[in-house]
Scaffold this motif. Sequence first.
Motif, PDB file in Angstrom:
ATOM      1  N   SER A  20       0.668  -0.883   0.331  1.00 43.67           N
ATOM      2  CA  SER A  20       0.341   0.032  -0.113  1.00 43.67           C
ATOM      3  C   SER A  20       0.717   1.280  -0.259  1.00 43.67           C
ATOM      4  O   SER A  20       2.241   1.521   0.349  1.00 43.67           O
ATOM      5  CB  SER A  20      -0.802   0.058   1.479  1.00 43.67           C
ATOM      6  N   SER A  57       1.584   3.294  -6.138  1.00 46.40           N
ATOM      7  CA  SER A  57       0.498   3.291  -7.651  1.00 46.40           C
ATOM      8  C   SER A  57       1.811   2.420  -8.498  1.00 46.40           C
ATOM      9  O   SER A  57       2.696   2.362  -8.071  1.00 46.40           O
ATOM     10  CB  SER A  57       0.338   4.440  -8.157  1.00 46.40           C
ATOM     11  N   SER A  65      -3.356   0.338  -7.236  1.00 48.31           N
ATOM     12  CA  SER A  65      -3.491  -0.043  -6.181  1.00 48.31           C
ATOM     13  C   SER A  65      -4.431  -1.347  -6.243  1.00 48.31           C
ATOM     14  O   SER A  65      -5.465  -1.263  -6.952  1.00 48.31           O
ATOM     15  CB  SER A  65      -3.051   1.072  -5.182  1.00 48.31           C
TER      16      SER A  65
END
Length: 181
Positions: A107, A110, A134
Amino acid sequence: GGDCDDADATVYYGAAEACDAKDNDCDGQINESFFDTYDAGASPNNSLAAAYSLGDFSSGALWKSGKVTLSGLTFHTSTDEDWFWFEAEDEWYANLSLDVVVSGVPSGASYTVELYATSSSRGSPTLKDSASGSGVLKAEFEGATLSGDEDYWGVRVYASTWTAGACSGTYSIDISASQSI
């Protein structure tokens, strides 16, 4: 005097490599403790020329179920890429269906997955599909190949944006393939 960056106390010969975008142990590599199976050694799979071969879809043992799962992959630096290459022989088939699903990406950044095809092994590939973002990413191809002999396929996954802590997280790639007459 005893390390490669006197201004940083976390950088010295013999230090443990941390997931921080620095060469903590002064060996010339960044985050090498976080390399995945496909990056280890002198030839990481960071380019088309160095892509990891997954073999032949129509006859390779890896493809017996029509699906390949690659797990434990990492992005250990902002320039790390993962390239995989396979052959999906279509001389006897009219249609090819490929699904590439990337999941579990770290996380805070991108990512991009790209699917390429070419008629000769690793020569001048054509982008067929891509996805960025993501979470779960999917690239796919379905139908007749453009010239009838685009037998070689490449998958590229990389971080469009990257955070230093991303190297400690792992992701996986599922590639499903089928052909019809």
